[in-house]
Write an enzyme that holds these catalytic residues in place. Structure first.
Site, PDB file in Angstrom:
ATOM      1  N   ASP A 205      30.095  -8.552  44.660  1.00 21.82           N
ATOM      2  CA  ASP A 205      31.126  -7.733  45.289  1.00 21.82           C
ATOM      3  C   ASP A 205      30.602  -7.292  46.651  1.00 21.82           C
ATOM      4  O   ASP A 205      29.507  -7.702  47.053  1.00 21.82           O
ATOM      5  CB  ASP A 205      31.462  -6.507  44.416  1.00 21.82           C
ATOM      6  CG  ASP A 205      30.311  -5.501  44.325  1.00 21.82           C
ATOM      7  OD1 ASP A 205      29.230  -5.749  44.911  1.00 21.82           O
ATOM      8  OD2 ASP A 205      30.494  -4.456  43.678  1.00 21.82           O
ATOM      9  N   ASP A 207      30.011  -3.580  48.744  1.00 23.69           N
ATOM     10  CA  ASP A 207      30.011  -2.132  48.542  1.00 23.69           C
ATOM     11  C   ASP A 207      29.990  -1.400  49.884  1.00 23.69           C
ATOM     12  O   ASP A 207      29.181  -1.734  50.751  1.00 23.69           O
ATOM     13  CB  ASP A 207      28.764  -1.716  47.741  1.00 23.69           C
ATOM     14  CG  ASP A 207      28.607  -2.513  46.454  1.00 23.69           C
ATOM     15  OD1 ASP A 207      29.286  -2.192  45.478  1.00 23.69           O
ATOM     16  OD2 ASP A 207      27.805  -3.487  46.450  1.00 23.69           O
ATOM     17  N   ASP A 295      33.878  -2.370  46.323  1.00 24.66           N
ATOM     18  CA  ASP A 295      33.696  -0.990  45.862  1.00 24.66           C
ATOM     19  C   ASP A 295      33.634  -0.060  47.058  1.00 24.66           C
ATOM     20  O   ASP A 295      32.924  -0.338  48.027  1.00 24.66           O
ATOM     21  CB  ASP A 295      32.374  -0.832  45.076  1.00 24.66           C
ATOM     22  CG  ASP A 295      32.433  -1.491  43.709  1.00 24.66           C
ATOM     23  OD1 ASP A 295      33.545  -1.744  43.209  1.00 24.66           O
ATOM     24  OD2 ASP A 295      31.352  -1.745  43.137  1.00 24.66           O
TER      25      ASP A 295
HETATM   26  N1  CTP Z   1      25.925   2.108  41.642  1.00 22.73           N
HETATM   27  C1  CTP Z   1      26.005   3.424  41.262  1.00 22.73           C
HETATM   28  N2  CTP Z   1      27.044   3.845  40.482  1.00 22.73           N
HETATM   29  C2  CTP Z   1      27.995   2.961  40.086  1.00 22.73           C
HETATM   30  C3  CTP Z   1      27.933   1.623  40.470  1.00 22.73           C
HETATM   31  C4  CTP Z   1      26.864   1.215  41.258  1.00 22.73           C
HETATM   32  O1  CTP Z   1      25.151   4.211  41.621  1.00 22.73           O
HETATM   33  N3  CTP Z   1      28.998   3.388  39.328  1.00 22.73           N
HETATM   34  C5  CTP Z   1      24.817   1.679  42.496  1.00 22.73           C
HETATM   35  C6  CTP Z   1      23.791   0.897  41.721  1.00 22.73           C
HETATM   36  O2  CTP Z   1      22.629   1.632  41.583  1.00 22.73           O
HETATM   37  C7  CTP Z   1      23.557  -0.314  42.562  1.00 22.73           C
HETATM   38  C8  CTP Z   1      24.499  -0.218  43.742  1.00 22.73           C
HETATM   39  O3  CTP Z   1      25.338   0.875  43.488  1.00 22.73           O
HETATM   40  O4  CTP Z   1      22.252  -0.291  43.034  1.00 22.73           O
HETATM   41  C9  CTP Z   1      25.290  -1.465  43.926  1.00 22.73           C
HETATM   42  O5  CTP Z   1      25.823  -1.889  42.700  1.00 22.73           O
HETATM   43  P1  CTP Z   1      26.332  -3.368  42.453  1.00 22.73           P
HETATM   44  O6  CTP Z   1      27.395  -3.706  43.407  1.00 22.73           O
HETATM   45  O7  CTP Z   1      26.676  -3.479  41.008  1.00 22.73           O
HETATM   46  O8  CTP Z   1      25.031  -4.263  42.647  1.00 22.73           O
HETATM   47  P2  CTP Z   1      24.397  -4.935  43.934  1.00 22.73           P
HETATM   48  O9  CTP Z   1      23.003  -4.493  43.994  1.00 22.73           O
HETATM   49  O10 CTP Z   1      25.238  -4.683  45.138  1.00 22.73           O
HETATM   50  O11 CTP Z   1      24.399  -6.473  43.570  1.00 22.73           O
HETATM   51  P3  CTP Z   1      25.608  -7.523  43.724  1.00 22.73           P
HETATM   52  O12 CTP Z   1      25.258  -8.373  44.890  1.00 22.73           O
HETATM   53  O13 CTP Z   1      25.614  -8.302  42.447  1.00 22.73           O
HETATM   54  O14 CTP Z   1      26.871  -6.771  43.919  1.00 22.73           O
HETATM   55 MN    MN Z   2      27.320  -5.023  45.104  1.00 23.52          MN
HETATM   56 MN    MN Z   3      29.411  -2.715  43.391  1.00 27.09          MN
END
Ligand code: CTP
Ligand code: MN
Ligand code: MN
Length: 371
Positions: A205, A207, A295
């Site tokens: 995703d 963020d 997100d």
């Molecule tokens: N996070 C959080 N609370 C949430 C969701 C996520 O604090 N409800 C934080 C997590 O600690 C994570 C960061 O947001 O380190 C990003 O989450 P995520 O998008 O799931 O992972 P990524 O590290 O961005 O990996 P990816 O490339 O797969 O998205």
């Molecule tokens: Mn992410």
């Molecule tokens: Mn995320």
């Protein structure tokens, strides 16, 4: 960080927040095996060994060299008996019997498949498995199953959402969010966070943190942003969670998986024409657009540094930052605050560097947090 007086591994810390871990992983063959075991323990709700394998994998990810013998690992922290046996087996045979057994296990395969759907967690996957369901068509044709809106969307956009998001796509989405937020308020602040901030080439995703310096305004910012995305016809799904943030209820001593800031989990329609070099699609795709997970989180400005640090990840880096704060400093760290339990006071921070300094840690750059 470590100079190497006792050999290259003598000073590797047990805490990921005291290691520098780039996206270059020299020990994939081991860390991928560990991840399979960790996942399998997770599916069986056996937390200790699950975390132990994630911790061990994280240590190996931080190494600037490839492990070629068991001797290479002798001074490393967080490697138990089970991990060392696995490393030895992989060194000897190039693969692990235990890992292959898990990969061919029907329960593992099914839970892996079901949890790959947006909106389906381990609990739901387990429930479906126990009902004898094994495939998506089993689930979708089972009359007694009521999918919620998130899961319906997950199945609807399954192929798009399963496909990795590229850096170019993340940039294009950054432009779209930037435009939307600034159309709403000129003093908006937007920051890329998550995996792309850590320099990853691909993500599941994208963020973003979006906020404004005007106190309280951040509480209504996200609904305004998603309204605008909706008007533009690119909002395919929106799960909005209003802020429940209340500084007077902090510090919170029990562990919470989620922070209390306003946030939304979105699926957006991204046009190929907005992406430099085109969409990340494998087959010839004539639609000219794809669905992408985005997100957004909106903390009040005075919580910005904590939110940024918390959302940049990686998950293992975050876990170890909190564990380090608690065990080595008697402090509580989460996405909202840093609290000194000895002095009984909150520590202020406007930048991530302030937080590392309060913790007595050397600053670790975002691209060194891929633990
Ligand atoms: N996070 C959080 N609370 C949430 C969701 C996520 O604090 N409800 C934080 C997590 O600690 C994570 C960061 O947001 O380190 C990003 O989450 P995520 O998008 O799931 O992972 P990524 O590290 O961005 O990996 P990816 O490339 O797969 O998205
Ligand atoms: Mn992410
Ligand atoms: Mn995320």
């Amino acid at each position: 960080l470590p100079t190497f007086p006792g050999g290259p591994t003598a000073t590797v810390s047990q805490y990921a927040c005291q290691r520098r871990t780039t996206t270059e992983n020299n020990n994939k063959i081991f860390t991928e095996a560990f991840e399979v075991l960790a996942e399998s323990y997770e599916f069986n709700e056996i937390e200790g060994p699950c975390l132990a394998f994630r911790r061990a994998g994280s240590v190996l990810k931080s190494l600037t060299f490839e492990v070629r013998s068991l001797g290479d690992t002798q001074d490393l922290p967080c490697l138990g008996e089970h991990t060392k046996e696995l490393i030895e087996e992989i060194l000897r045979h190039g693969r692990s019997f235990e890992v292959e057994k898990i990969l061919s296990d029907e329960r593992y395969q099914t839970l892996k498949l079901f949890t790959s759907v947006f909106g389906v967690g381990p609990k739901t996957a387990e429930k479906w498995y126990r009902r004898g369901l094994r495939s998506f068509s089993d689930v979708l044709t089972e009359p007694s199953i009521q999918l919620n809106r998130m899961q319906q969307t997950g199945f609807l956009h399954y192929e798009d959402i399963s496909r990795a998001v590229s850096k170019a796509e993340a940039r294009a989405l950054g432009n779209i969010i930037d435009e939307a937020v600034h159309a709403i308020t000129l003093d908006a602040v937007i920051a890329l966070t998550g995996g792309f901030r850590r320099g990853k080439e691909f993500g599941h995703d994208v963020d973003f943190i979006v906020t404004t310096p005007e106190p309280g305004r951040e509480r209504s910012l996200l609904p305004d942003v998603t309204d605008r995305l909706e008007q533009q016809g690119i909002l395919l799904y929106c799960d909005y969670q209003a802020s429940t943030f209340d500084m007077s209820k902090l510090p919170c001593h029990r562990f919470e998986a989620m922070d209390h800031f306003a946030k939304c989990f979105l699926i957006l329609r991204l046009e190929a024409s907005k992406v430099e070099g085109g969409l990340n699609s494998t087959e010839e795709d004539s639609r000219g657009w794809r669905a992408v997970r985005v997100d957004l989180v909106s903390p009040p400005m005075d919580r910005y540094a904590f939110a940024l640090l918390g959302w940049t990840g990686s998950r293992q880096f975050e876990r170890d930052l909190r564990r380090f704060a608690r065990l080595e400093r008697r402090m509580l760290l989460d996405n909202h605050i840093l609290y000194d339990k000895t002095k009984k006071e909150f520590l202020a921070a406007t930048t991530e560097k302030d937080i590392f300094a309060h913790l007595g840690l050397e600053y670790i750059e975002p691209w060194q947090r891929n633990a």
